[in-house]
Each structure stands twice: as structure tokens, then as C-alpha cells.
Design a protein around this motif. Structure first.
Motif, PDB file in Angstrom:
ATOM      1  N   HIS A 252       5.661  27.380  -8.503  1.00 36.69           N
ATOM      2  CA  HIS A 252       6.350  27.786  -7.277  1.00 36.69           C
ATOM      3  C   HIS A 252       6.756  26.559  -6.455  1.00 36.69           C
ATOM      4  O   HIS A 252       7.867  26.509  -5.910  1.00 36.69           O
ATOM      5  CB  HIS A 252       5.440  28.697  -6.451  1.00 36.69           C
ATOM      6  CG  HIS A 252       6.050  29.149  -5.157  1.00 36.69           C
ATOM      7  ND1 HIS A 252       7.069  30.071  -5.082  1.00 36.69           N
ATOM      8  CD2 HIS A 252       5.777  28.774  -3.866  1.00 36.69           C
ATOM      9  CE1 HIS A 252       7.405  30.252  -3.818  1.00 36.69           C
ATOM     10  NE2 HIS A 252       6.634  29.485  -3.068  1.00 36.69           N
ATOM     11  N   GLU A 253       5.879  25.571  -6.359  1.00 34.55           N
ATOM     12  CA  GLU A 253       6.167  24.369  -5.564  1.00 34.55           C
ATOM     13  C   GLU A 253       7.293  23.538  -6.178  1.00 34.55           C
ATOM     14  O   GLU A 253       8.169  23.039  -5.465  1.00 34.55           O
ATOM     15  CB  GLU A 253       4.900  23.521  -5.442  1.00 34.55           C
ATOM     16  CG  GLU A 253       3.815  24.147  -4.568  1.00 34.55           C
ATOM     17  CD  GLU A 253       2.484  23.447  -4.722  1.00 34.55           C
ATOM     18  OE1 GLU A 253       2.433  22.419  -5.454  1.00 34.55           O
ATOM     19  OE2 GLU A 253       1.484  23.917  -4.136  1.00 34.55           O
ATOM     20  N   VAL A 254       7.290  23.379  -7.495  1.00 31.15           N
ATOM     21  CA  VAL A 254       8.343  22.595  -8.148  1.00 31.15           C
ATOM     22  C   VAL A 254       9.668  23.363  -8.116  1.00 31.15           C
ATOM     23  O   VAL A 254      10.728  22.803  -7.848  1.00 31.15           O
ATOM     24  CB  VAL A 254       7.941  22.251  -9.592  1.00 31.15           C
ATOM     25  CG1 VAL A 254       9.103  21.590 -10.334  1.00 31.15           C
ATOM     26  CG2 VAL A 254       6.722  21.333  -9.593  1.00 31.15           C
ATOM     27  N   GLY A 255       9.586  24.684  -8.344  1.00 29.22           N
ATOM     28  CA  GLY A 255      10.734  25.566  -8.150  1.00 29.22           C
ATOM     29  C   GLY A 255      11.904  25.338  -9.080  1.00 29.22           C
ATOM     30  O   GLY A 255      11.790  24.701 -10.121  1.00 29.22           O
ATOM     31  N   ASP A 256      13.047  25.879  -8.696  1.00 26.64           N
ATOM     32  CA  ASP A 256      14.299  25.752  -9.438  1.00 26.64           C
ATOM     33  C   ASP A 256      14.140  26.236 -10.878  1.00 26.64           C
ATOM     34  O   ASP A 256      14.613  25.596 -11.819  1.00 26.64           O
ATOM     35  CB  ASP A 256      14.779  24.300  -9.405  1.00 26.64           C
ATOM     36  CG  ASP A 256      16.222  24.142  -9.851  1.00 26.64           C
ATOM     37  OD1 ASP A 256      16.971  25.138  -9.802  1.00 26.64           O
ATOM     38  OD2 ASP A 256      16.598  23.024 -10.278  1.00 26.64           O
ATOM     39  N   GLY A 257      13.459  27.365 -11.038  1.00 30.88           N
ATOM     40  CA  GLY A 257      13.303  27.943 -12.367  1.00 30.88           C
ATOM     41  C   GLY A 257      12.092  27.475 -13.135  1.00 30.88           C
ATOM     42  O   GLY A 257      11.937  27.826 -14.316  1.00 30.88           O
ATOM     43  N   ALA A 258      11.205  26.716 -12.513  1.00 30.26           N
ATOM     44  CA  ALA A 258      10.007  26.230 -13.193  1.00 30.26           C
ATOM     45  C   ALA A 258       9.113  27.394 -13.612  1.00 30.26           C
ATOM     46  O   ALA A 258       8.945  28.359 -12.869  1.00 30.26           O
ATOM     47  CB  ALA A 258       9.224  25.287 -12.282  1.00 30.26           C
ATOM     48  N   ASP A 284       1.566  26.049 -21.298  1.00 37.56           N
ATOM     49  CA  ASP A 284       2.980  25.848 -21.625  1.00 37.56           C
ATOM     50  C   ASP A 284       3.752  25.726 -20.319  1.00 37.56           C
ATOM     51  O   ASP A 284       3.634  26.574 -19.435  1.00 37.56           O
ATOM     52  CB  ASP A 284       3.473  27.056 -22.433  1.00 37.56           C
ATOM     53  CG  ASP A 284       4.922  26.921 -22.878  1.00 37.56           C
ATOM     54  OD1 ASP A 284       5.149  26.611 -24.057  1.00 37.56           O
ATOM     55  OD2 ASP A 284       5.827  27.154 -22.062  1.00 37.56           O
ATOM     56  N   MET A 285       4.545  24.650 -20.193  1.00 36.17           N
ATOM     57  CA  MET A 285       5.345  24.399 -18.990  1.00 36.17           C
ATOM     58  C   MET A 285       6.796  24.162 -19.381  1.00 36.17           C
ATOM     59  O   MET A 285       7.064  23.463 -20.357  1.00 36.17           O
ATOM     60  CB  MET A 285       4.801  23.172 -18.242  1.00 36.17           C
ATOM     61  CG  MET A 285       3.437  23.390 -17.625  1.00 36.17           C
ATOM     62  SD  MET A 285       2.600  21.848 -17.168  1.00 36.17           S
ATOM     63  CE  MET A 285       1.922  21.379 -18.754  1.00 36.17           C
ATOM     64  N   ARG A 286       7.730  24.738 -18.593  1.00 37.39           N
ATOM     65  CA  ARG A 286       9.151  24.628 -18.944  1.00 37.39           C
ATOM     66  C   ARG A 286      10.012  24.393 -17.703  1.00 37.39           C
ATOM     67  O   ARG A 286       9.750  24.956 -16.645  1.00 37.39           O
ATOM     68  CB  ARG A 286       9.623  25.899 -19.679  1.00 37.39           C
ATOM     69  CG  ARG A 286       8.785  26.237 -20.879  1.00 37.39           C
ATOM     70  CD  ARG A 286       9.347  27.368 -21.685  1.00 37.39           C
ATOM     71  NE  ARG A 286       8.406  27.729 -22.746  1.00 37.39           N
ATOM     72  CZ  ARG A 286       8.732  28.122 -23.967  1.00 37.39           C
ATOM     73  NH1 ARG A 286      10.009  28.236 -24.281  1.00 37.39           N
ATOM     74  NH2 ARG A 286       7.813  28.418 -24.851  1.00 37.39           N
ATOM     75  N   HIS A 287      11.060  23.595 -17.911  1.00 38.33           N
ATOM     76  CA  HIS A 287      12.047  23.376 -16.854  1.00 38.33           C
ATOM     77  C   HIS A 287      13.319  22.829 -17.482  1.00 38.33           C
ATOM     78  O   HIS A 287      13.267  22.159 -18.521  1.00 38.33           O
ATOM     79  CB  HIS A 287      11.534  22.397 -15.793  1.00 38.33           C
ATOM     80  CG  HIS A 287      12.148  22.622 -14.449  1.00 38.33           C
ATOM     81  ND1 HIS A 287      13.465  22.290 -14.174  1.00 38.33           N
ATOM     82  CD2 HIS A 287      11.646  23.157 -13.312  1.00 38.33           C
ATOM     83  CE1 HIS A 287      13.731  22.606 -12.912  1.00 38.33           C
ATOM     84  NE2 HIS A 287      12.641  23.142 -12.368  1.00 38.33           N
ATOM     85  N   HIS A 288      14.458  23.126 -16.853  1.00 37.17           N
ATOM     86  CA  HIS A 288      15.732  22.625 -17.380  1.00 37.17           C
ATOM     87  C   HIS A 288      16.029  21.208 -16.922  1.00 37.17           C
ATOM     88  O   HIS A 288      16.980  20.581 -17.388  1.00 37.17           O
ATOM     89  CB  HIS A 288      16.886  23.549 -16.966  1.00 37.17           C
ATOM     90  CG  HIS A 288      17.062  23.689 -15.485  1.00 37.17           C
ATOM     91  ND1 HIS A 288      17.729  22.758 -14.731  1.00 37.17           N
ATOM     92  CD2 HIS A 288      16.643  24.654 -14.630  1.00 37.17           C
ATOM     93  CE1 HIS A 288      17.716  23.135 -13.464  1.00 37.17           C
ATOM     94  NE2 HIS A 288      17.070  24.282 -13.368  1.00 37.17           N
ATOM     95  N   ASP A 289      15.199  20.663 -16.009  1.00 39.12           N
ATOM     96  CA  ASP A 289      15.374  19.315 -15.486  1.00 39.12           C
ATOM     97  C   ASP A 289      14.194  18.462 -15.951  1.00 39.12           C
ATOM     98  O   ASP A 289      13.034  18.804 -15.699  1.00 39.12           O
ATOM     99  CB  ASP A 289      15.442  19.353 -13.958  1.00 39.12           C
ATOM    100  CG  ASP A 289      15.635  17.987 -13.350  1.00 39.12           C
ATOM    101  OD1 ASP A 289      14.635  17.252 -13.219  1.00 39.12           O
ATOM    102  OD2 ASP A 289      16.770  17.638 -12.998  1.00 39.12           O
ATOM    103  N   SER A 290      14.469  17.333 -16.614  1.00 43.83           N
ATOM    104  CA  SER A 290      13.395  16.525 -17.197  1.00 43.83           C
ATOM    105  C   SER A 290      12.470  15.941 -16.140  1.00 43.83           C
ATOM    106  O   SER A 290      11.256  15.813 -16.359  1.00 43.83           O
ATOM    107  CB  SER A 290      13.988  15.399 -18.057  1.00 43.83           C
ATOM    108  OG  SER A 290      14.849  14.577 -17.285  1.00 43.83           O
TER     109      SER A 290
END
Length: 415
Positions: A252-258, A284-290
Motif C-alpha cells: 500500500h505504501e509503495v503503491g502504483d499497482g504494487a 512474491d512481490m511485483r511491480h511494473h517499475d524496477s
């Protein structure tokens, strides 16, 4: 007489495959099993009616090749394997729709470019390593990372693959299949709720999220559950439980689809009368931004160290799988947009949270794009997975439309 595209045949064949390889609990096409073999034999029977060359590569991937006037190859791919108790469409839709497109192109005579259909082996990662067959072909697979992997029954990956004639050390030779690859297309169900929420049947996929997947190992001390005071326990499960809840806040804190998930927690000794001494937790962790993906990992690890100190535990992190965010080919994205508009009148862009074999094809440098079709209720990896039949028809038509556009693009020198 030319064979017209028949999306209803695709739907009928998907139902046929479901009957052949599913139980009341869902699809059982787990890679390297008898049911998976049955599914592949079914696919070979379908391919036997077409003027294609069929072969297995060194990684166990199944290829069907329709030779064209040019050796440059347009690849349509997906996977027939499923998770245990999986859905009837996950992976299978793209493969069976690709079969229908291959039929239609073959009926026209020799295509201007070579057309290939591939069923990637073990996309789902039975042994925890996703995209196994496609990563072998793309060149990102490292055999040393596979040697100690085992499934839920304790069977090691190398031992299992040997029984199927696959040598882990030789899997990289599957890369020879991509020498003439000029483009890669993949159709898949969305596996999420976005398209249904938007009221749309189809989407163009612009790329896939990056993934960090770890085994988090907590070490405490076994002790009798009846005689050990609460304030004197070294409960490994307490650390894992705290991290599980913290992952929600971190995402939630990192946000932007995290997204962050703790999908498995195994305790030892695993009995009601003992405090857990050791816990193995899968994260398992995922995000579209490295950058944001790295932030997820950093915050999760820092939180685990804090919880280990609070509970008097030791904690270690072992990486199982990592892949960076991938962006698909801009020209193919435009062609996919046009195909979707032709098919249903509107288009929509989205990034895929789940990984797909298309990710590995893009990593290898092959121009790549994907299409998504709506998933009802956003459910996948479940017997409840479903898509409206009218949307499945549109998906097959969109894939065929996109294939024709990419063939023309390749004829014009696209790369």
C-alpha cells in the motif's frame, strides 16, 4: 476451398480438452504428469491434420512449424500446462486459438513468412521456477539454479525432467528454435478483474511486471506449548505472521499497482503441542517499475529483520526467482490496438501482473506483444475460472486479425 476462421471450433476444442484433463476440482494439466502428457497427445492429434512439422526441443517445448516463403518466423505461443486444480482457459486458450489461426493460414497455401505454434513446457513453474521452457529458449535460464528445486512431493526437478528425456544441462540448446524468430504473439485470459470492471472484452498488453520471489526462512526454538510462558518463546511462526501482515502495508505504501503475497507458510515440527522452531515462508512481490520493485524488497527485508529481533529469531532470505519489468514492442502494440479496435470497436492498454512466456520472448529481443480477454469475476488458477463465450470468439478473431497485420508488417521489413 479455403478454411474460414472458426472461433466456435476453438471453444468446442477447449471444452473437449477440459473434459479430457479436468476433474470437478479443475484442470489437472500439471507439467511433467500423465494428464499433461494426455493434453499434449491431444494437441499432436489436432496438428496431425495440418501440413506442419512437429518436434520437441531440448527443453521439452512442443513446436509446430508451417514453412513459409521466408524463413523469418512469426511465433504464436502459450502453454497447455496448468496449476493443480486450475482453470480451463489459463494457457490453453492461447494455444488452441493459435491452432485455429494456424489452420486458417495453412488453408491459404504457403504463407509469406514461416508460422510457428509453440506449447511452452512448465510455464506455471511446478518446481517454483516460472516460465521454465521459454526461459531455456530465451537464454536466461541458469541450470545451476534448478539443481536443488523440488515439488511438493519432494521430487527434484532434474530427476523429473530426466524421465521426460530432458537434460537440465542441455536445456539452453532450445535457443536454436529462435534463430529466425521475427515476432511473437500471445493471447491469454486477463486473470484479473480490470476488464470486467471497465466493461471491456479485450485489451492490448503493453508489458509485464517485474517479480522478486523469495524463500524466507525463520529459525526459533521448539518448546512445549503448555509449559512455555508466552514471553519466553522463540516462535518462528510469529515472525512469519508479522511479515505476512506487514506485506500488505508495504504494498500500500509503495503503491502504483504494487502487490506483495505470502502464499505459503510451512511450520516445523508442525504439531499443535509445540512452538514452531522453523518456518519456511514463500514471498512474491511485483511491480511494473524496477525502482519501486526494489523498494518493495528492501522494505520487506528490513521489516523481517525487525520482527526477528522482536521475537528473538534468526531470518534468512533465499531468492527463488527474479525478473525485471518488461515493455513490449511499440510497433506491435500499435498493431494489436488496431486489431482490437477492428474486433470490438474500442481498445484498452494494461500491464500484466502475472508473468507469461511472452516476457521471456521480449527479454530475448524478439518483437513481442500480448492480447488479454476478460476473465469473469477476475478469477483464475481456480475451477471457477471462466470467460463469456462471446468474448472468447472475439479473442480468437482479434488474434487472427493481429496475426495478419504482423505478417504484413514482416513482409514490409518490420523488425
Amino acid at each position: 476451398m479455403l478454411t474460414p476462421l472458426n472461433p466456435l471450433r476453438t471453444i468446442a476444442e477447449l471444452k473437449e480438452l477440459r473434459t479430457l484433463t479436468s476433474t470437478h476440482e479443475g484442470a489437472q494439466r500439471v507439467a511433467w504428469t500423465e494428464t499433461w502428457d494426455r493434453a499434449r497427445a491431444w494437441m499432436r492429434d489436432k496438428l496431425a491434420t495440418l501440413p506442419v512439422e512437429v518436434r520437441l526441443d531440448e527443453a521439452g517445448n512442443l513446436w509446430a512449424t508451417l514453412p513459409g516463403a521466408s524463413p523469418r518466423a512469426l511465433i504464436i505461443g502459450s502453454h497447455i500446462d496448468s496449476v493443480p486444480n486450475g482453470g480451463w482457459l489459463d494457457g490453453a486458450l492461447g494455444l488452441v486459438a493459435g491452432l485455429e489461426v494456424l489452420r486458417t493460414i495453412a488453408a491459404r497455401g504457403t504463407p509469406p513468412v514461416t508460422i510457428r505454434l509453440v506449447d511452452w513446457a512448465d510455464e506455471e513453474g511446478r518446481f517454483g521456477y516460472s516460465l521454465l521452457g521459454s526461459s531455456a529458449a530465451s537464454g536466461t535460464l541458469r541450470p545451476e539454479h534448478l539443481l536443488t528445486l523440488h515439488d511438493r512431493n519432494g521430487i527434484t526437478l532434474p530427476a523429473m525432467l530426466t524421465g521426460y528425456g530432458v537434460d537440465v544441462e542441455q536445456m539452453g540448446q532450445a535457443g536454436g528454435e529462435l534463430i529466425d524468430a521475427a515476432a511473437y504473439l500471445e493471447l491469454h485470459i486477463e486473470q484479473g478483474p480490470v476488464l470486467e470492471t471497465q466493461g471491456l472484452p479485450l485489451a492490448t498488453v503493453t508489458g509485464t511486471c517485474g517479480v522478486e520471489r523469495y524463500k524466507v526462512i525463520w529459525h526459533g526454538q521448539a518448546a512445549h506449548s503448555g509449559s512455555t510462558p508466552m514471553n519466553q518463546r522463540r516462535d518462528a511462526l510469529a515472525g512469519a505472521a508479522k511479515l505476512t501482515l506487514a506485506l500488505r502495508e508495504i504494498a500500500h505504501e509503495v503503491g502504483d499497482g504494487a502487490v506483495c503475497t505470502s502464499g505459503s507458510v510451512v511450520c516445523s515440527p508442525g504439531i499443535a503441542t509445540s512452538v514452531a522452531e522453523n518456518v519456511v515462508q514463500m514471498v512474491d512481490m511485483r511491480h511494473h517499475d524496477s525502482i519501486k520493485l526494489a523498494r518493495l524488497l528492501n522494505r520487506a527485508q528490513r521489516a523481517s529483520w525487525q520482527f526477528a529481533a522482536e521475537e528473538h529469531l534468526n531470518v534468512t532470505w533465499e531468492r527463488i526467482y527474479q525478473i525485471a519489468p518488461i515493455t513490449f514492442h511499440p510497433q506491435l502494440i500499435e498493431l494489436a490496438e488496431a486489431a482490437v479496435i477492428d474486433t470490438c470497436g474500442v481498445y484498452y492498454h494494461m500491464t500484466s501482473g502475472p508473468l507469461h512466456d511472452a516476457t521471456e520472448m521480449a527479454r530475448s529481443g524478439i518483437p513481442t506483444v500480448m492480447l488479454f480477454v476478460q476473465s469473469l469475476r477476475g478469477i483464475s488458477h481456480s475451477y471457477a475460472e471462466d470467460t463469456r463465450e462471446e468474448h472468447l470468439e472475439l479473442a480468437v478473431r482479434a488474434l487472427a486479425n493481429l496475426t495478419d497485420r504482423v505478417i504484413e508488417w514482416l513482409e514490409q521489413g518490420g523488425e
